[in-house]
Design an enzyme around this catalytic site. Structure first.
Site, PDB file in Angstrom:
ATOM      1  N   ARG A 157       0.911  -0.898  -0.406  1.00 31.73           N
ATOM      2  CA  ARG A 157      -0.079   0.128   0.469  1.00 31.73           C
ATOM      3  C   ARG A 157       0.330   1.277  -0.124  1.00 31.73           C
ATOM      4  O   ARG A 157       1.575   1.062   0.359  1.00 31.73           O
ATOM      5  CB  ARG A 157      -0.752   0.256   1.365  1.00 31.73           C
ATOM      6  CG  ARG A 157      -1.323   0.975   1.252  1.00 31.73           C
ATOM      7  CD  ARG A 157      -2.570   1.191   0.358  1.00 31.73           C
ATOM      8  NE  ARG A 157      -4.391   1.892   0.986  1.00 31.73           N
ATOM      9  CZ  ARG A 157      -5.183   2.067   0.285  1.00 31.73           C
ATOM     10  NH1 ARG A 157      -5.024   1.781  -0.950  1.00 31.73           N
ATOM     11  NH2 ARG A 157      -6.008   3.204   1.155  1.00 31.73           N
ATOM     12  N   THR A 181     -10.107  -0.008  -9.442  1.00 32.44           N
ATOM     13  CA  THR A 181      -9.563  -0.738  -9.477  1.00 32.44           C
ATOM     14  C   THR A 181      -8.556  -1.951  -9.849  1.00 32.44           C
ATOM     15  O   THR A 181     -10.083  -1.817 -10.548  1.00 32.44           O
ATOM     16  CB  THR A 181      -9.614  -0.433  -7.731  1.00 32.44           C
ATOM     17  OG1 THR A 181      -9.251   0.067  -7.208  1.00 32.44           O
ATOM     18  CG2 THR A 181      -8.572  -1.922  -6.971  1.00 32.44           C
ATOM     19  N   THR A 233      -4.099  -1.119  -7.213  1.00 37.82           N
ATOM     20  CA  THR A 233      -4.382   0.223  -7.758  1.00 37.82           C
ATOM     21  C   THR A 233      -4.373   1.897  -7.707  1.00 37.82           C
ATOM     22  O   THR A 233      -3.082   1.796  -7.251  1.00 37.82           O
ATOM     23  CB  THR A 233      -6.547   0.880  -7.141  1.00 37.82           C
ATOM     24  OG1 THR A 233      -7.047   2.026  -6.661  1.00 37.82           O
ATOM     25  CG2 THR A 233      -5.306   2.026  -5.495  1.00 37.82           C
ATOM     26  N   ASN A 241      -6.407   4.380  -6.980  1.00 42.38           N
ATOM     27  CA  ASN A 241      -7.629   4.925  -5.916  1.00 42.38           C
ATOM     28  C   ASN A 241      -8.791   5.174  -7.560  1.00 42.38           C
ATOM     29  O   ASN A 241      -9.812   4.208  -8.431  1.00 42.38           O
ATOM     30  CB  ASN A 241      -7.469   6.163  -5.225  1.00 42.38           C
ATOM     31  CG  ASN A 241      -8.562   5.900  -4.552  1.00 42.38           C
ATOM     32  OD1 ASN A 241      -9.051   5.409  -4.678  1.00 42.38           O
ATOM     33  ND2 ASN A 241      -8.694   7.439  -4.265  1.00 42.38           N
ATOM     34  N   ASP A 262      -7.636   8.878   0.161  1.00 44.24           N
ATOM     35  CA  ASP A 262      -8.261   7.099   1.537  1.00 44.24           C
ATOM     36  C   ASP A 262      -8.201   7.135   3.087  1.00 44.24           C
ATOM     37  O   ASP A 262      -8.511   6.457   3.691  1.00 44.24           O
ATOM     38  CB  ASP A 262      -7.683   5.494   1.018  1.00 44.24           C
ATOM     39  CG  ASP A 262      -8.579   5.399  -0.252  1.00 44.24           C
ATOM     40  OD1 ASP A 262      -9.116   5.997  -0.391  1.00 44.24           O
ATOM     41  OD2 ASP A 262      -8.354   4.091  -1.061  1.00 44.24           O
ATOM     42  N   SER A 309      -7.781   0.934   3.378  1.00 40.64           N
ATOM     43  CA  SER A 309      -8.241  -0.110   2.515  1.00 40.64           C
ATOM     44  C   SER A 309      -9.284  -0.028   2.648  1.00 40.64           C
ATOM     45  O   SER A 309      -9.964  -0.433   3.621  1.00 40.64           O
ATOM     46  CB  SER A 309      -6.797  -0.183   1.709  1.00 40.64           C
ATOM     47  OG  SER A 309      -7.345  -0.909   0.403  1.00 40.64           O
ATOM     48  N   SER A 310     -10.077  -0.996   1.133  1.00 36.81           N
ATOM     49  CA  SER A 310     -10.958  -1.656   1.427  1.00 36.81           C
ATOM     50  C   SER A 310     -10.977  -3.026   0.089  1.00 36.81           C
ATOM     51  O   SER A 310     -11.958  -3.932   0.067  1.00 36.81           O
ATOM     52  CB  SER A 310     -12.931  -1.099   1.055  1.00 36.81           C
ATOM     53  OG  SER A 310     -12.639   0.189   1.622  1.00 36.81           O
ATOM     54  N   GLY A 327     -14.267   0.186  -4.798  1.00 34.23           N
ATOM     55  CA  GLY A 327     -13.974   1.107  -3.484  1.00 34.23           C
ATOM     56  C   GLY A 327     -14.961   0.483  -2.214  1.00 34.23           C
ATOM     57  O   GLY A 327     -14.735  -0.903  -1.992  1.00 34.23           O
TER      58      GLY A 327
HETATM   59  O1  DON Z   1      -7.491   0.792  -1.380  1.00 35.37           O
HETATM   60  C1  DON Z   1      -9.101   1.151  -1.631  1.00 35.37           C
HETATM   61  O2  DON Z   1     -10.806   1.722  -0.843  1.00 35.37           O
HETATM   62  C2  DON Z   1      -9.273   2.032  -2.855  1.00 35.37           C
HETATM   63  N1  DON Z   1      -8.194   3.070  -2.834  1.00 35.37           N
HETATM   64  C3  DON Z   1     -10.238   1.541  -3.974  1.00 35.37           C
HETATM   65  C4  DON Z   1     -10.937   2.172  -4.753  1.00 35.37           C
HETATM   66  C5  DON Z   1     -10.983   1.575  -6.049  1.00 35.37           C
HETATM   67  O3  DON Z   1     -10.964   0.289  -5.553  1.00 35.37           O
HETATM   68  C6  DON Z   1     -11.801   2.237  -6.822  1.00 35.37           C
HETATM   69  N2  DON Z   1     -12.486   0.647  -8.423  1.00 35.37           N
HETATM   70  N3  DON Z   1     -13.391   1.403  -8.377  1.00 35.37           N
END
Ligand code: DON
Length: 590
Positions: A109, A396, A414, A416, A438, A467-468, A490
């Protein structure tokens, strides 16, 4: 209408049939590959871009293992899927090693630069400046992808880095045909992306017009960057010419990332969070991802009911899902953050006894109101403000690989948002992430996904934003891996991964059916059930009668890229048809 979660409608990927860059075996996949799983008795790679999946499958055929294939796919996606594949972002890789029967969680990350500080995105009135947090030179954390992929390959791969990176270098240097999806996404984001001169130069034609489907995109600076990474085993990115180019880019606009930040970037190998759902063991990403913790927490709550008898996507089933999600995301807002900075109560949140108390708080006939649900483990104040919706469609990307020896990789990485901050490193050919968004810039104030957080996810120097992303591996009763999955989306990622698992285990779906089935999502705040167009009108009406808030359809949720091992030992690869261009590619020879 929650337009903000609308993701491109899926349609068949004609590049599969037409690109001369693809071998016959890949073309054979054809549009039907999206409706049926691709089957293999050897190895498999599934990713958002079929060219990158093919790179991975060829590495498997050349004797590489699942980690070699994942690293090759990851570098290839940095070339062929610039909206999410990346060198300038970060991610998480879960690796199952068949020989030692161990699962490892590699955390690459992004980290906040040393000069980052708590209020850096607040304006003079103390409000969050979303443009600064999402689309400026300050939006980027120190990228971890290059270090993460190289550490994985070095520790667990079989082939040389030279071998696994060469296909990506070739794709960047010789170019590849623009897919319909890439043509569309660059065209619709033209205004935002052309604000940055380097991004305009790298991703648009000389006259500023957008590339069309089948135009060729050659990325010379990116090829040179990849070559330097290849020959220095990544040192160039963190200490050499690429590092200097990143820092020069920062200095031109007053950005914070320094040479020291790059040199100090570190990958962390963590213990995955694992737990049982009925007979199956599930391992997923631990903090700084909230994914594994809340996946298990929600499954623990749901385990107390006979879900099968309720029927897939019946109102009674969705009610139980939604109430579990509501409670898990309330906890997320208070307890989750970078575990290197605050202790995250992982054991408590994933405890079956805690799940039982949460389950007992659910009225089976009536929806609860999110404003009445507090994070469960303490008396702390609930954040007060109402989240806004995200303004920008986001990206992502997940990929899964499986080799003939039974090693498995589940990787999500990702920038983001789509194309990250929109700022490219001039001279280096890649985009920078906007992962700093985030963090929780202000307690109770929503980020780009409407997610709220508190002090635990506040900005601090060298910290990783929460993060998710939920790369996941599931095991059968003998302890053998049977599923690798994950998704973009996300805040919706965790609930999407959970529904893949439930579709397979509770509703006996094959992995392609499990992937295609309509999804729902709830995240505590805003108090709304997000759902895909396939949800039945009957279920919707019954949910409303129970008191649920359910607005218009949210468009498509996520894009899973999964591999499932069936009882006959075969691998079934399922690329999600929600976003075009994805592909499952089977290894051709043993
Ligand atoms: O880490 C995270 O949770 C977000 N930055 C992920 C972003 C994401 O999944 C966007 N995609 N659709």
């Amino acid at each position: 209408m929650h337009k903000t979660l609308i993701i491109l409608a899926a349609y068949f990927c004609s590049i599969l049939q037409t690109s001369p860059a693809l071998s016959d075996s890949t073309r054979l996949l054809g549009p039907k590959a999206l409706a049926h799983p691709v089957i293999s008795e050897a190895g498999m790679v599934v990713s958002q871009d079929v060219l990158a999946s093919q790179v991975g499958a060829e590495i498997l055929a050349a004797g590489g293992n699942a980690v070699d294939a994942a690293v090759a796919t990851g570098f290839a996606l940095a070339v062929t899927l610039p909206r999410a594949g990346n060198l300038g972002g970060g991610g998480f890789m879960l690796v199952y090693l068949a020989e030692s029967k161990k699962t490892i969680a590699i955390d690459y990350r992004e980290m906040a630069p040393a000069a980052a500080f708590k209020d850096m995105f607040l304006d003079a009135e103390g409000d969050v400046d979303n443009t600064k947090a999402r689309f400026s030179i300050f939006s980027s954390g120190v990228p971890g992808t290059v270090a993460g992929l190289i550490q994985a390959q070095n520790s667990y791969g079989k082939l040389s880095l030279k071998q696994v990176m060469q296909p990506a270098i070739n794709l960047a240097r010789n170019g590849f045909e623009i897919s319909p999806d890439m043509a569309d996404s660059l065209s619709t984001r033209r205004e935002r992306l052309q604000k940055d001169a380097a991004t305009k130069k790298y991703f648009y034609k000389k006259d500023g017009s957008a590339y069309q489907y089948r135009d060729r995109l050659v990325q010379k600076d990116l090829a040179n960057t990849l070559r330097r990474i290849q020959t220095t085993a990544g040192d160039d990115f963190y200490q050499g010419k690429t590092a200097k180019l990143i820092v020069e880019q920062m200095q031109r606009s007053g950005g914070l990332i320094s040479m020291e930040d790059l040199a100090n970037y570190n990958v962390v190998e963590r213990t995955p969070v694992c737990g049982d759902f009925r007979q199956h063991r599930i391992c997923a990403m631990p903090p700084p991802s909230s994914g594994g913790v809340h996946l298990l927490q929600m499954l623990n709550i749901l385990e107390g009911w006979d879900l099968q008898s309720l029927g897939h996507n019946s109102a009674a089933y969705i009610h139980r899902l939604v109430e579990s999600m509501r409670r898990a995301y309330a906890d997320r807002s208070l307890y989750l953050g970078d575990p290197d900075f605050f202790p995250v109560p992982v054991a408590q949140l994933t405890d079956k006894r805690y799940a039982k108390t949460l389950r007992e708080s659910i009225n089976l006939d009536k929806a609860s109101r999110s404003e009445d649900i507090q994070p469960g483990l303490s008396e702390n104040e609930r954040p007060l403000s109402t989240p806004s919706q995200q303004q920008e469609s986001t990206e992502t990307t997940h990929f899964s690989t499986w080799d003939r020896w039974g090693n498995v990789v589940s990787n999500t990485y990702t920038l983001n948002f789509s194309y990250g901050s929109g700022i490219s490193v001039d001279g280096a050919g890649f985009l920078l992430n906007n992962e700093m968004d985030d963090f929780s810039s202000k307690p109770g104030f929503p980020n780009g996904y409407g997610l709220i957080g508190g002090i635990v996810n506040g900005i601090q120097p060298n910290k990783r934003p929460l993060s998710s992303m939920t790369p996941t591996i599931m095991f059968n009763t003998e302890g053998d891996p049977i599923l690798a999955t994950g998704s973009p989306g996300g805040s919706t990622i965790i609930t999407i991964v959970m529904q893949i698992i439930l579709n397979v285990l509770e509703f006996d779906m094959g992995i392609a059916e499990a992937t295609a089935a309509s999804r729902v999502h709830h995240q505590w705040l805003p108090d709304n059930i997000y759902y895909e167009p396939g949800l039945s009108v009957d279920s919707k009406a019954l949910l409303q009668k129970m008191g649920h808030i359910i607005n218009d359809s949210s468009g498509r949720l996520g894009a899973t890229q999964s591999i499932y091992k069936t009882v006959d030992g075969r691998l079934h690869g399922a690329a999600d048809s929600r976003r075009q261009g994805a592909g499952a590619v089977a290894q051709e020879s043993r």
